[in-house]
Scaffold this motif. Structure first.
Motif, PDB file in Angstrom:
ATOM      1  N   THR A  54       0.810  -1.216   0.000  1.00 24.24           N
ATOM      2  CA  THR A  54       0.000   0.000   0.000  1.00 24.24           C
ATOM      3  C   THR A  54       0.848   1.274   0.000  1.00 24.24           C
ATOM      4  OG1 THR A  54      -1.834  -1.153   1.047  1.00 24.24           O
ATOM      5  CG2 THR A  54      -1.852   1.247   1.188  1.00 24.24           C
ATOM      6  N   PRO A  55       1.887   1.403   0.841  1.00 22.59           N
ATOM      7  CA  PRO A  55       2.682   2.638   0.794  1.00 22.59           C
ATOM      8  C   PRO A  55       3.359   2.872  -0.560  1.00 22.59           C
ATOM      9  CG  PRO A  55       3.157   1.413   2.800  1.00 22.59           C
ATOM     10  CD  PRO A  55       2.318   0.534   1.938  1.00 22.59           C
ATOM     11  N   LEU A  56       3.863   1.822  -1.188  1.00 20.16           N
ATOM     12  CA  LEU A  56       4.501   1.953  -2.494  1.00 20.16           C
ATOM     13  C   LEU A  56       3.492   2.421  -3.544  1.00 20.16           C
ATOM     14  CD1 LEU A  56       6.968   1.480  -4.369  1.00 20.16           C
ATOM     15  CD2 LEU A  56       6.173  -0.875  -4.632  1.00 20.16           C
ATOM     16  N   LEU A  57       2.289   1.816  -3.552  1.00 24.85           N
ATOM     17  CA  LEU A  57       1.256   2.219  -4.499  1.00 24.85           C
ATOM     18  C   LEU A  57       0.772   3.638  -4.239  1.00 24.85           C
ATOM     19  CD1 LEU A  57      -0.918  -1.017  -4.768  1.00 24.85           C
ATOM     20  CD2 LEU A  57       0.746  -0.160  -6.400  1.00 24.85           C
ATOM     21  N   ASP A  58       0.581   3.986  -2.978  1.00 21.67           N
ATOM     22  CA  ASP A  58       0.128   5.336  -2.639  1.00 21.67           C
ATOM     23  C   ASP A  58       1.141   6.389  -3.089  1.00 21.67           C
ATOM     24  OD1 ASP A  58      -2.219   4.393  -1.560  1.00 21.67           O
ATOM     25  OD2 ASP A  58      -1.537   4.521   0.524  1.00 21.67           O
ATOM     26  N   ASP A  59       2.418   6.144  -2.829  1.00 15.98           N
ATOM     27  CA  ASP A  59       3.461   7.083  -3.262  1.00 15.98           C
ATOM     28  C   ASP A  59       3.476   7.232  -4.776  1.00 15.98           C
ATOM     29  OD1 ASP A  59       4.216   7.466  -0.647  1.00 15.98           O
ATOM     30  OD2 ASP A  59       6.001   6.196  -0.757  1.00 15.98           O
ATOM     31  N   TYR A  60       3.332   6.120  -5.476  1.00 12.87           N
ATOM     32  CA  TYR A  60       3.352   6.119  -6.938  1.00 12.87           C
ATOM     33  C   TYR A  60       2.170   6.909  -7.501  1.00 12.87           C
ATOM     34  CZ  TYR A  60       2.778   4.215 -11.666  1.00 12.87           C
ATOM     35  OH  TYR A  60       2.596   4.056 -13.013  1.00 12.87           O
ATOM     36  N   ILE A  61       0.990   6.751  -6.926  1.00 14.62           N
ATOM     37  CA  ILE A  61      -0.194   7.463  -7.427  1.00 14.62           C
ATOM     38  C   ILE A  61      -0.109   8.951  -7.096  1.00 14.62           C
ATOM     39  CG2 ILE A  61      -2.708   7.692  -7.171  1.00 14.62           C
ATOM     40  CD1 ILE A  61      -1.705   5.280  -8.898  1.00 14.62           C
ATOM     41  N   LYS A  62       0.336   9.285  -5.889  1.00 15.62           N
ATOM     42  CA  LYS A  62       0.439  10.695  -5.492  1.00 15.62           C
ATOM     43  C   LYS A  62       1.510  11.418  -6.283  1.00 15.62           C
ATOM     44  CE  LYS A  62      -1.087   9.856  -0.795  1.00 15.62           C
ATOM     45  NZ  LYS A  62      -0.626   9.610   0.558  1.00 15.62           N
ATOM     46  N   LYS A  63       2.624  10.718  -6.541  1.00 16.23           N
ATOM     47  CA  LYS A  63       3.746  11.330  -7.244  1.00 16.23           C
ATOM     48  C   LYS A  63       4.388  10.262  -8.137  1.00 16.23           C
ATOM     49  CE  LYS A  63       8.092  13.700  -6.414  1.00 16.23           C
ATOM     50  NZ  LYS A  63       9.141  13.912  -5.415  1.00 16.23           N
ATOM     51  N   PRO A  64       3.896  10.134  -9.385  1.00 13.99           N
ATOM     52  CA  PRO A  64       4.414   9.082 -10.268  1.00 13.99           C
ATOM     53  C   PRO A  64       5.930   9.108 -10.450  1.00 13.99           C
ATOM     54  CG  PRO A  64       2.438  10.032 -11.207  1.00 13.99           C
ATOM     55  CD  PRO A  64       2.800  10.862 -10.003  1.00 13.99           C
TER      56      PRO A  64
END
Length: 151
Positions: A54-64
């Protein structure tokens, strides 16, 4: 003419469904594995991902661009891939992707261990964000989709 379909995806004990669109322009393949990549939204990916991703996906979506800052000295989590891709609007981008265990398209088993890319952008099909852009490869697998004429 649109090619819309129902898609059921599963990874470990997690299962989700999505509206699929057979995108004839999607020719995305993983350079390392040679597998076709279906592109999905965050809403689908987060339901399939274990809590530790979840943290990896959240970071990627917030800041690709965070994918460019990822410390590759650390191990990339199992089942996660980084796929280079080009679009009409931009070139030489990186997309986060993950292995899933299976995919059914209109109740027909379609793929063992498919690879789904996670779009950093949101998109909707039929007013839902739980959608997936299927590769044109799936059209060649047989007529397992529903054709909807637009009139």
């Amino acid at each position: 003419m649109n090619f819309l379909t129902n898609v059921l995806l599963g990874r470990h004990s997690r299962i989700t469904n999505a509206i699929g669109y057979l995108d004839t322009g999607n020719t995305l393949r993983c350079n390392l594995t040679g597998r076709n990549v279906a592109v999905t939204t965050y809403a689908v990916a987060i339901e399939l991902a274990p809590p530790e991703l979840t943290p990896l996906l959240d970071d990627y979506i917030k800041k690709p661009s965070s994918i460019y800052e990822y410390d590759y000295r650390d191990d990339i989590p199992a089942g996660i891939h980084i796929i280079p891709y080009n679009t009409i609007c931009s070139g030489n981008q990186l997309m986060l992707a993950m292995d899933i265990d299976y995919m059914f398209i209109d109740s027909s088993y379609m793929e063992h261990r498919p690879l789904i890319g996670i779009s950093p952008n949101t998109f909707n099909i039929l007013h839902t964000d739980k959608c997936i852009l299927l590769s044109k490869y799936y059209m060649k697998r047989g007529k397992r989709h529903v054709k909807h004429n637009k009139e």
